[in-house]
Design an enzyme around this catalytic site. Structure first.
Site, PDB file in Angstrom:
ATOM      1  N   SER A  52       7.405  -5.983   3.936  1.00 40.09           N
ATOM      2  CA  SER A  52       6.766  -4.670   4.084  1.00 40.09           C
ATOM      3  C   SER A  52       5.248  -4.628   3.597  1.00 40.09           C
ATOM      4  O   SER A  52       4.920  -5.465   2.760  1.00 40.09           O
ATOM      5  CB  SER A  52       7.657  -3.627   3.601  1.00 40.09           C
ATOM      6  OG  SER A  52       7.758  -3.754   2.391  1.00 40.09           O
ATOM      7  N   SER A 178      -3.885  -4.607  -9.040  1.00 40.87           N
ATOM      8  CA  SER A 178      -3.999  -3.274  -9.013  1.00 40.87           C
ATOM      9  C   SER A 178      -5.323  -2.712  -9.775  1.00 40.87           C
ATOM     10  O   SER A 178      -5.511  -3.126 -10.897  1.00 40.87           O
ATOM     11  CB  SER A 178      -2.490  -2.539  -9.166  1.00 40.87           C
ATOM     12  OG  SER A 178      -2.960  -1.201  -9.371  1.00 40.87           O
ATOM     13  N   TYR A 204       3.899  -1.438 -14.963  1.00 42.43           N
ATOM     14  CA  TYR A 204       3.208  -1.914 -13.541  1.00 42.43           C
ATOM     15  C   TYR A 204       1.725  -2.114 -14.111  1.00 42.43           C
ATOM     16  O   TYR A 204       1.403  -3.243 -13.682  1.00 42.43           O
ATOM     17  CB  TYR A 204       3.265  -0.802 -12.798  1.00 42.43           C
ATOM     18  CG  TYR A 204       2.802  -1.142 -11.276  1.00 42.43           C
ATOM     19  CD1 TYR A 204       3.428  -1.995 -10.395  1.00 42.43           C
ATOM     20  CD2 TYR A 204       1.485  -1.181 -10.906  1.00 42.43           C
ATOM     21  CE1 TYR A 204       2.961  -2.505  -8.950  1.00 42.43           C
ATOM     22  CE2 TYR A 204       0.946  -1.483  -9.613  1.00 42.43           C
ATOM     23  CZ  TYR A 204       1.624  -2.073  -8.701  1.00 42.43           C
ATOM     24  OH  TYR A 204       1.123  -2.342  -7.691  1.00 42.43           O
ATOM     25  N   LYS A 208       0.047  -5.860 -14.269  1.00 40.20           N
ATOM     26  CA  LYS A 208      -1.171  -6.236 -13.304  1.00 40.20           C
ATOM     27  C   LYS A 208      -2.477  -6.710 -14.254  1.00 40.20           C
ATOM     28  O   LYS A 208      -3.084  -7.616 -13.472  1.00 40.20           O
ATOM     29  CB  LYS A 208      -1.391  -4.928 -12.630  1.00 40.20           C
ATOM     30  CG  LYS A 208      -0.387  -4.631 -11.347  1.00 40.20           C
ATOM     31  CD  LYS A 208      -0.173  -5.797 -10.531  1.00 40.20           C
ATOM     32  CE  LYS A 208       0.827  -5.368  -9.438  1.00 40.20           C
ATOM     33  NZ  LYS A 208       1.043  -6.467  -8.419  1.00 40.20           N
ATOM     34  N   THR A 239       1.650   2.246   1.630  1.00 39.85           N
ATOM     35  CA  THR A 239       2.272   1.510   1.839  1.00 39.85           C
ATOM     36  C   THR A 239       3.540   2.015   1.011  1.00 39.85           C
ATOM     37  O   THR A 239       3.486   2.885   0.019  1.00 39.85           O
ATOM     38  CB  THR A 239       2.027  -0.078   1.238  1.00 39.85           C
ATOM     39  OG1 THR A 239       1.693   0.112  -0.168  1.00 39.85           O
ATOM     40  CG2 THR A 239       0.796  -0.500   1.772  1.00 39.85           C
TER      41      THR A 239
END
Length: 319
Positions: A52, A178, A204, A208, A239
């Protein structure tokens, strides 16, 4: 060219225009190095988290360049649906789904073994799979989920696929990071986020940051072996990674979010274009190298970078 460079820098530093669709649309007007269809014919690329979002868009972009794509997916049923969507958009594409959970080191070793048995070489690996858990979660092996998925799995997969990458002669390894990593330093003192109150968004961003540092370390290890390594960030794309994990943020910036294809553009370009193969160890956004730090406290020392390598080697059993 000076005016273009100044505008590019302004977009980058002001964040909202540069990370949104505005930045993509503006920068797109001055690109002159699009990769022609068929440029990757006869080459194979592996994409993680391909079921995805950016992973599916990257798969489609690479398929349009003629690449054979191995879609590494934790959920193979969703992977097969994504494969069907790619084939509908690009009839005749050579895309296959492989089961792989990046957070499970046994699963990583298994898929790497299958690929080594099946392929003579590998043009690229796009480390795209990502998670943003609301609370601290550990894998069966005892690793915090974001570091297992974003750092340890990709590190092990790169090591396991190294023979195929070297055999290609012009391979590309791409870590999809990111822009959030700019807010965090390398926390090698607490890579598993065991201290303090856990925050999924911060976890997160920390991992990253680790990806960007790890990309630089792999670039050094693969230098001169026919494989370049880069990290990139896709900007703010529409997304599941944003709409599901950060719904409030998505509501605010929704009108200016990039499409998944726009977010994946630089990853596809890094694998397919000639220019990225002549450099290594850079951090990219919208087909241009970017600084890895803006704030002094986020600058990574060489010693801490090497400590990250040692941590990854020990945690993945490569030490």
């Amino acid at each position: 060219m000076r005016l273009t460079g100044a505008l590019d820098t302004l977009l980058d530093r002001t964040i909202v225009p540069g990370y949104s669709r505005i930045g993509y649309v503006v920068r797109r007007t001055w690109w002159s190095d699009d990769v022609p269809d068929g440029a990757l014919a006869g080459r194979t690329v592996a994409v993680t988290g391909a079921n995805s979002g950016l992973g599916a868009a990257t798969t489609l972009g690479l398929a349009r360049l003629g690449a054979s794509v191995r879609m590494l997916c934790r959920d193979t049923a969703r992977g097969e649906q994504a494969r069907a969507d790619v084939l509908a958009a690009c009839p005749g594409a050579d895309v296959e789904v492989e089961e792989c959970d990046l957070s499970d080191l046994k699963s990583v070793r298994a898929v790497a073994a299958r690929l080594r048995d099946a392929l003579p070489g590998l043009r690229g690996v796009v480390h795209n799979a990502g998670v943003l858990p609301p609370e601290r979660t550990e894998t069966a092996a005892g690793h915090e989920l974001t570091v297992a998925t974003h750092v340890l799995g990709p590190h092990l997969l790169t090591a396991e696929l190294r023979p195929l990458l070297v055999a290609d002669g012009d391979a590309r390894v791409v870590f999809v990071s990111s822009g959030g990593m700019y807010t965090q330093p390398l926390r090698i003192d607490d890579p598993e986020y065991r201290r303090g109150d856990y925050n999924g968004t911060k976890a997160y961003a920390r991992t990253k940051r680790m990806q960007v540092v790890l990309a630089g370390l792999w670039a050094q290890r693969l230098a001169g072996l026919g494989a370049s390594v880069h990290a990139m960030h896709p900007g703010w794309a529409d997304t599941p990674g944003i709409t599901d994990s950060l719904p409030g943020f998505a509501r605010v910036v929704g009108p200016i979010l990039r499409s998944a294809d726009e977010g994946a553009d630089t990853a596809v370009w890094l694998v397919g274009a000639p220019a990225p193969g002549r450099t290594t160890g850079l951090f990219w956004q919208d087909r241009a190298p970017r600084p890895t730090s803006y704030l002094p406290f986020t600058v990574t020392s060489e010693a801490d970078a090497e400590r990250l390598w040692d941590y990854c080697a020990e945690a993945t059993g490569l030490a």
